[in-house]
Motif scaffolding. Structure first.
Motif, PDB file in Angstrom:
ATOM      1  N   SER A   1      63.414  16.194  40.435  1.00 33.86           N
ATOM      2  CA  SER A   1      62.755  16.545  39.184  1.00 33.86           C
ATOM      3  C   SER A   1      61.595  15.598  38.896  1.00 33.86           C
ATOM      4  O   SER A   1      60.538  16.011  38.405  1.00 33.86           O
ATOM      5  CB  SER A   1      63.782  16.495  38.050  1.00 33.86           C
ATOM      6  OG  SER A   1      63.273  16.980  36.844  1.00 33.86           O
TER       7      SER A   1
ATOM      8  N   ALA B   1      58.434  16.469  40.929  1.00 33.96           N
ATOM      9  CA  ALA B   1      57.857  17.732  40.464  1.00 33.96           C
ATOM     10  C   ALA B   1      57.055  17.533  39.186  1.00 33.96           C
ATOM     11  O   ALA B   1      56.179  18.343  38.863  1.00 33.96           O
ATOM     12  CB  ALA B   1      58.949  18.769  40.244  1.00 33.96           C
ATOM     13  N   GLY B   2      57.332  16.442  38.461  1.00 32.78           N
ATOM     14  CA  GLY B   2      56.593  16.143  37.248  1.00 32.78           C
ATOM     15  C   GLY B   2      55.582  15.027  37.404  1.00 32.78           C
ATOM     16  O   GLY B   2      55.010  14.571  36.409  1.00 32.78           O
TER      17      GLY B   2
ATOM     18  N   GLU C   1      61.033  15.054  34.170  1.00 32.30           N
ATOM     19  CA  GLU C   1      60.022  15.930  34.760  1.00 32.30           C
ATOM     20  C   GLU C   1      58.896  16.269  33.786  1.00 32.30           C
ATOM     21  O   GLU C   1      57.765  16.538  34.208  1.00 32.30           O
ATOM     22  CB  GLU C   1      60.679  17.224  35.255  1.00 32.30           C
ATOM     23  CG  GLU C   1      59.786  18.112  36.082  1.00 32.30           C
ATOM     24  CD  GLU C   1      60.544  19.220  36.796  1.00 32.30           C
ATOM     25  OE1 GLU C   1      59.896  20.172  37.279  1.00 32.30           O
ATOM     26  OE2 GLU C   1      61.789  19.147  36.884  1.00 32.30           O
ATOM     27  N   THR C   2      59.183  16.236  32.501  1.00 31.50           N
ATOM     28  CA  THR C   2      58.215  16.661  31.495  1.00 31.50           C
ATOM     29  C   THR C   2      57.424  15.505  30.889  1.00 31.50           C
ATOM     30  O   THR C   2      56.452  15.734  30.157  1.00 31.50           O
ATOM     31  CB  THR C   2      58.948  17.420  30.370  1.00 31.50           C
ATOM     32  OG1 THR C   2      60.087  16.655  29.959  1.00 31.50           O
ATOM     33  CG2 THR C   2      59.422  18.783  30.852  1.00 31.50           C
TER      34      THR C   2
ATOM     35  N   LEU D   1      62.184  24.099  35.862  1.00 26.98           N
ATOM     36  CA  LEU D   1      62.401  22.680  36.113  1.00 26.98           C
ATOM     37  C   LEU D   1      63.369  22.461  37.272  1.00 26.98           C
ATOM     38  O   LEU D   1      64.085  23.363  37.692  1.00 26.98           O
ATOM     39  CB  LEU D   1      62.907  22.000  34.843  1.00 26.98           C
ATOM     40  CG  LEU D   1      61.953  22.088  33.638  1.00 26.98           C
ATOM     41  CD1 LEU D   1      62.550  21.396  32.417  1.00 26.98           C
ATOM     42  CD2 LEU D   1      60.586  21.496  33.968  1.00 26.98           C
ATOM     43  N   HIS D   2      63.403  21.221  37.755  1.00 24.68           N
ATOM     44  CA  HIS D   2      64.112  20.911  38.998  1.00 24.68           C
ATOM     45  C   HIS D   2      65.250  19.919  38.819  1.00 24.68           C
ATOM     46  O   HIS D   2      65.808  19.425  39.789  1.00 24.68           O
ATOM     47  CB  HIS D   2      63.106  20.358  40.022  1.00 24.68           C
ATOM     48  CG  HIS D   2      62.037  21.337  40.386  1.00 24.68           C
ATOM     49  ND1 HIS D   2      60.949  21.575  39.561  1.00 24.68           N
ATOM     50  CD2 HIS D   2      61.891  22.144  41.460  1.00 24.68           C
ATOM     51  CE1 HIS D   2      60.176  22.495  40.124  1.00 24.68           C
ATOM     52  NE2 HIS D   2      60.721  22.856  41.271  1.00 24.68           N
ATOM     53  N   HIS D   3      65.599  19.625  37.558  1.00 23.94           N
ATOM     54  CA  HIS D   3      66.723  18.718  37.328  1.00 23.94           C
ATOM     55  C   HIS D   3      68.046  19.447  37.543  1.00 23.94           C
ATOM     56  O   HIS D   3      68.066  20.653  37.836  1.00 23.94           O
ATOM     57  CB  HIS D   3      66.641  18.079  35.932  1.00 23.94           C
ATOM     58  CG  HIS D   3      66.550  19.065  34.804  1.00 23.94           C
ATOM     59  ND1 HIS D   3      65.818  18.832  33.654  1.00 23.94           N
ATOM     60  CD2 HIS D   3      67.100  20.296  34.622  1.00 23.94           C
ATOM     61  CE1 HIS D   3      65.933  19.840  32.823  1.00 23.94           C
ATOM     62  NE2 HIS D   3      66.708  20.744  33.392  1.00 23.94           N
TER      63      HIS D   3
ATOM     64  N   TRP E   1      55.087  17.117  46.016  1.00 21.96           N
ATOM     65  CA  TRP E   1      55.141  18.264  45.103  1.00 21.96           C
ATOM     66  C   TRP E   1      53.846  19.026  45.240  1.00 21.96           C
ATOM     67  O   TRP E   1      52.762  18.451  45.184  1.00 21.96           O
ATOM     68  CB  TRP E   1      55.336  17.822  43.658  1.00 21.96           C
ATOM     69  CG  TRP E   1      54.931  18.863  42.645  1.00 21.96           C
ATOM     70  CD1 TRP E   1      53.832  18.850  41.835  1.00 21.96           C
ATOM     71  CD2 TRP E   1      55.625  20.091  42.330  1.00 21.96           C
ATOM     72  NE1 TRP E   1      53.795  19.978  41.043  1.00 21.96           N
ATOM     73  CE2 TRP E   1      54.886  20.756  41.328  1.00 21.96           C
ATOM     74  CE3 TRP E   1      56.797  20.683  42.814  1.00 21.96           C
ATOM     75  CZ2 TRP E   1      55.284  21.971  40.792  1.00 21.96           C
ATOM     76  CZ3 TRP E   1      57.186  21.907  42.283  1.00 21.96           C
ATOM     77  CH2 TRP E   1      56.442  22.536  41.286  1.00 21.96           C
TER      78      TRP E   1
END
Length: 510
Positions: free
Chosen positions: A83, A86-87, A357-358, A429-431, A458
């Motif tokens: 995650s 990806a962020g 991630e955010t 999201l990827h968490h 990513w």
């Protein structure tokens, strides 16, 4: 020079400003080798076209909880770091947590290494949470661990029965860390105030998730923050107050900083974007507010958010971290552990929310990269300071956090113009948990590429985490640097040399 990769046609953002357009980043062996115009490319050189977008250093998230024993449904090292990349985050610092019955840190270290080894998508390091700082740990183990393992930071709690230390223990530990040059993090809330209020709320049957925000008001954080600062001042110790959510605590911090005390501060996305109404009952789910339970709690008024944004703008805050402490919502060992015999009990809800991630996109969205200067809340340089360069320096990550020759080629290449605008949604999201508290929020950009040591991990064009589990390395860190104030200040009323009467014979090291 044969370059492995050249990143061109981007706006390179550093902690001091955005470099003139047209400069390129040359990468060799995972490091930034050159920054300049028209870098020479060889037959094997990979070219990445940033298409006019901003390029910032890979994010350093210095406050992350992964694979914690008290969060059995939370993110593992695999899901949490997947995650992260990806962020746009390329380095995380997570917590190896001692419990009060443990008399040594070495079993804690061995266990946490075992959880992380071979599992991480990004580079990583550890902080220790100390709950039993006995003399052996302070005098023998911390020096050895700092030297051999490069773990140069610890976290102390002023609340929670399982974690909190007395003021005497705080002083002992602050002084020991001061002598070793370690970074000390403090969770500052008044434990007795909070317990008193919880008892009253439960007595009056006010136990729904919303009452978590009532149980730990700003005054509890304000008092403990003031006390932590004064304890640190007594022993001339630099500290970082973590996840600051209160304007009162922020005022204490600012006042200390104006006196040149080495008091650093951290805040988090949820304290800039969310209010306590997130904890209220939902039309279709009376327990929905459990998704917003974190500590300190979300505050009540827009004025609270605005006060913290001023701290972002005026340099009161040193770092901006996620405090990612995820746990599943719809799980009996997750947030719904707070639903007991059909009755909500906010005090039993696991605390913490996902946000690894955010974090970057939420803050970047409010910067001059995405808004006109008159509407932006911070400059791009300030974004870099808060999310990358400051945490790297504060925690001794000497090869991270900056776009400079010799540093690791950790980069975030954003989308050009408004092409990266997106709505945050759990399904994207990827968490490893089942919700995000930022569901439905619109951000003005999202990382297009994340690069870790020169490799794309990513790729938003492919909507894919392209890095591999285990590519992330454990980072041995050096002692962190002071970013605020200076050592050697005397508290009001003390005379020169007064500390020498009670300091250890070794005295204070510079």
């Amino acid at each position: 020079m044969q370059l492995d990769t050249i990143v061109r046609n981007g706006l390179i953002a550093t902690e001091s400003g955005v470099l003139p357009a047209g400069q390129e980043i040359g990468i060799s062996n995972g490091k930034i080798s050159l920054i300049g115009y028209e870098l020479p490319e060889g037959p094997e050189t990979k070219i990445i076209d940033a298409q006019g977008a901003y390029i910032t250093p890979g994010g350093v998230d210095s406050h992350v909880h992964l694979a914690q024993r008290n969060a059995p449904t939370g993110d593992t090292w695999e899901t949490g770091t997947r995650s992260a990349v990806a962020g746009g985050t390329t380095t995380v610092l997570a917590f190896a947590s001692q419990t009060k019955e443990m008399t040594s840190l070495f079993p804690v270290l061995e266990e946490y290494h075992g959880k992380a080894r071979g599992q991480s998508y990004c580079d990583y390091g550890f902080h220790f949470i100390l709950t039993n700082p006995n003399a052996t740990i302070l005098e023998q183990e911390l020096p050895r661990i700092a030297k051999e393992e490069g773990i140069t930071s610890i976290k102390l709690y002023m609340t929670y029965e399982l974690y909190k230390l007395s003021d005497h223990q705080l002083l002992d530990t602050m002084l020991a860390c001061r002598l070793l040059g370690l970074t000390t993090m403090i969770h500052a809330e008044n434990s007795d105030m909070i317990n008193f209020l919880i008892q009253g709320l439960e007595r009056n049957k006010n136990t729904a998730p919303f009452f978590h925000a009532i149980s730990a008001p700003k005054i509890a954080e304000d008092e403990a923050s003031y006390r932590a600062i004064r304890l640190a001042e007594l022993v001339d110790a630099p500290v970082l107050l973590v996840h600051v959510s209160s304007d009162g605590a922020m005022k204490h911090i600012r006042e200390a900083q104006t006196r040149l005390l080495p008091i650093h501060a951290e805040t988090c996305p949820h304290y800039l974007f969310l209010l306590s109404d997130k904890l209220a009952n939902h039309e279709h789910d009376a327990f929905h507010g459990a998704k917003g339970v974190c500590s300190p709690p979300l505050r009540h008024n827009l004025d609270d958010l605005e006060a913290l944004w001023r701290g972002i703008s005026n340099d009161t805050f040193t770092v901006f971290s996620s405090d990612h402490a995820s746990t599943k919502y719809d799980h009996p060992q997750g947030k719904k552990a707070g639903m007991i015999d059909g009755i909500p009990r906010f005090s039993k809800i696991p605390k913490g929310i996902p946000g690894i991630e955010t974090r970057l996109s939420l803050l970047f969205s409010e910067s001059e990269a995405c808004l006109p200067t008159e509407r932006a809340r911070l400059s791009v340089a300030r974004f870099v300071q808060l999310t990358s360069s400051n945490p790297a320096r504060l925690y001794g990550l000497t090869q991270k956090g900056s776009i400079m020759p010799g540093f690791d080629a950790d980069l975030v290449i954003w989308h050009p113009h408004s092409q990266g605008e997106t709505t945050i949604a759990q399904e994207k999201l990827h968490h490893g948990v089942d919700y995000t508290p930022f569901e439905g929020m619109r951000v003005r950009n999202w990382p297009r590429f994340t690069m870790l040591r020169g490799e794309i991990v990513w790729d938003a064009d492919k909507d894919s985490v392209t890095g591999g589990k285990g590519f992330g390395k454990f980072l041995k860190r050096e002692n962190g640097r002071l970013l605020v104030g200076k050592l050697g200040q005397l508290p009001s009323g003390m005379i020169e040399g007064e500390r020498e009467y009670w300091l250890p014979k070794s005295g204070m090291k510079a």
